[in-house]
Scaffold this active site. Sequence first.
Site, PDB file in Angstrom:
ATOM      1  CG  ASP A  68      20.308  43.219  24.477  1.00 24.98           C
ATOM      2  OD1 ASP A  68      19.986  42.875  25.634  1.00 24.98           O
ATOM      3  OD2 ASP A  68      21.491  43.299  24.101  1.00 24.98           O
ATOM      4  CE1 TYR A 126      16.875  31.736  36.165  1.00 21.50           C
ATOM      5  CE2 TYR A 126      16.766  30.495  38.225  1.00 21.50           C
ATOM      6  CZ  TYR A 126      16.163  30.959  37.075  1.00 21.50           C
ATOM      7  OH  TYR A 126      14.846  30.647  36.825  1.00 21.50           O
ATOM      8  CB  SER A 132      12.560  31.066  39.069  1.00 26.93           C
ATOM      9  OG  SER A 132      13.093  29.795  39.396  1.00 26.93           O
ATOM     10  CE  LYS A 180      14.352  34.296  36.791  1.00 24.55           C
ATOM     11  NZ  LYS A 180      13.429  34.999  35.864  1.00 24.55           N
TER      12      LYS A 180
END
Length: 322
Positions: A85, A178, A166, A182
């Site tokens: 993790d 998100y 990404s 990135k």
Amino acid sequence: MFFYLLIFLAIFYLWWRWGAQDGQKIRDLTDKYIFITGCDSGFGNLAARTFDKKGFRVLASCLNEAGAVELKAATSEQLQTVLLDVTDPDNVRKVAEWIKAEVGTAGLWGLVNNAGIMGPTAPTDWLNIEHFRAPIEINLIGLINVTLHLLPLVKKARGRLVNISSTGGRLAVWGGGYFPSKFGVEAFNDSLRRDMKAFGVKVSCIEPGLFKTGLSNRKKIIEEREVIWSQLPPAIRKQYGEGYVQKDAARKEKLVQVLQNTNLSLVVQCMEHALTSINPHSRYTAGWDAKLLWIPLSSMPAAIQDFVLLRNKAELADPTAG
């Protein structure tokens, strides 16, 4: 005329030389260790299976025991799995110690930071700070922590660092954690690449477009938005209008159907080049949508970006309400 011919020949020679060097690869992969995070499914899972077949000594981390068991059953006895993790500092430290013992004096040839999640995505005024926290902790802070723990081993091998970013690290198309995560990966990758150059360590960033993986599960994304919608104040719900989640999802689904890539090996091929080429690229773009839409759009003026992206967004019912 002769002058222009010389220029043409010079450009052709440089292009040919770059192409020839680009195809040169390292030999004898069987003595090289690589560590890949996020191998339960998607890009990481395919990468672990692919590189195992090619002879790399693959160390693959999975979040869940089931993912590790399934991967082990599909690969050779040489591949080893470990549970990780990336948001657990003690777990990261122990895995780094295990990797150090496994690789010995050879060091770690390659680290592929692939673990990541999408997290809740919705208009920013629907969200609270907790919606941002998990993607940033996993996609960025976890990636940095894993890298810092394993960097001495990669430096020892004069190896490769591959960070999976990404196109969302170049262009933010909706709200949530998100895209900030990135963008952070891109910045970390750039500074890391420059810092490691003197040590002979080569750092690459891969920017996939829209691929059909668990990360882009439309049903899950819509369900998360509906939960968030149900908790919004009445004033915000009135501004957007009842049924907004479904209307916006239907609009985006049309674009997804056109742009989504299904061939995950496009990303794995970028990983392979970054790990095996004599001259790996600083950046790789994977997916036709990334090459033809997202990356070019990210370099255009903000007005053009906004025009294109807002055309794919459902209209609000009454922005002045409340």
